[in-house]
Design an enzyme around this catalytic site. Sequence first.
Site, PDB file in Angstrom:
ATOM      1  N   GLY A  32     -12.611  20.072  19.424  1.00 18.19           N
ATOM      2  CA  GLY A  32     -13.704  19.314  20.391  1.00 18.19           C
ATOM      3  C   GLY A  32     -14.388  19.151  19.859  1.00 18.19           C
ATOM      4  O   GLY A  32     -14.199  19.339  18.584  1.00 18.19           O
ATOM      5  N   ASP A  33     -15.432  19.184  20.486  1.00 17.06           N
ATOM      6  CA  ASP A  33     -17.124  18.401  19.916  1.00 17.06           C
ATOM      7  C   ASP A  33     -17.817  19.061  19.863  1.00 17.06           C
ATOM      8  O   ASP A  33     -18.233  19.644  20.462  1.00 17.06           O
ATOM      9  CB  ASP A  33     -17.256  16.684  20.495  1.00 17.06           C
ATOM     10  CG  ASP A  33     -18.302  16.334  19.788  1.00 17.06           C
ATOM     11  OD1 ASP A  33     -19.391  17.083  19.399  1.00 17.06           O
ATOM     12  OD2 ASP A  33     -18.473  15.121  19.283  1.00 17.06           O
ATOM     13  N   HIS A  52     -24.493  20.886   5.679  1.00 19.72           N
ATOM     14  CA  HIS A  52     -24.311  20.478   4.844  1.00 19.72           C
ATOM     15  C   HIS A  52     -24.101  18.652   5.350  1.00 19.72           C
ATOM     16  O   HIS A  52     -24.745  17.702   4.235  1.00 19.72           O
ATOM     17  CB  HIS A  52     -23.419  20.536   3.159  1.00 19.72           C
ATOM     18  CG  HIS A  52     -22.518  20.422   3.776  1.00 19.72           C
ATOM     19  ND1 HIS A  52     -22.231  19.722   1.995  1.00 19.72           N
ATOM     20  CD2 HIS A  52     -20.943  20.039   4.428  1.00 19.72           C
ATOM     21  CE1 HIS A  52     -20.623  18.765   2.895  1.00 19.72           C
ATOM     22  NE2 HIS A  52     -19.968  19.614   3.691  1.00 19.72           N
ATOM     23  N   GLN A 103     -22.743   9.628   1.678  1.00 16.44           N
ATOM     24  CA  GLN A 103     -21.800   9.219   2.562  1.00 16.44           C
ATOM     25  C   GLN A 103     -22.113  10.255   4.193  1.00 16.44           C
ATOM     26  O   GLN A 103     -21.401   9.679   5.059  1.00 16.44           O
ATOM     27  CB  GLN A 103     -20.884  10.731   2.576  1.00 16.44           C
ATOM     28  CG  GLN A 103     -19.722   9.745   1.155  1.00 16.44           C
ATOM     29  CD  GLN A 103     -18.607  10.054   0.583  1.00 16.44           C
ATOM     30  OE1 GLN A 103     -18.194  11.214   1.786  1.00 16.44           O
ATOM     31  NE2 GLN A 103     -17.908   9.724  -0.400  1.00 16.44           N
TER      32      GLN A 103
END
Length: 146
Positions: A32-33, A52, A103
């Site tokens: 899940g999130d 990070h 990124q």
Amino acid sequence: KKYTEIYSTGIFFMVFMQFLRHFALLFVFTSGDFFKDPLPAADLYMLARILHDWTDERCIELLSRIYKACKPGGSVLLVEALLNEDGSGPLTVQLYSLNMLVQAEGRERTAAQYTTLLAGAGFTNIQHRLTGRLYDVVLGHKDEAK
């Protein structure tokens, strides 16, 4: 006791499991999130190379969610590459930080910066250990009474 790992790669879990194989510990994996879905109650949460990726605000948001789900007396273990306190290195960690800037939203941090994030979420008795390897560890505790 119940332990939950939140990770981006499974290598940390495999190493951790080899170490803990001799102990009868129960591990639970949930998908899940982690910013939206409920987190399971546990005694230990392990975040390997997660924080990070995120801004300080998002880190405190996630750590606060973990703190709320964490059982009293439980802990959170962070596995991250730590910068020197003055930011001077190690070079590999500085390059990781540059990569995170390009990124993602995050960056590599010092032990003191992780301590600030953990304390901001309610964790206490925060300790860090340099491993002499690429990844180091930071451990924060939730008081028994909370």
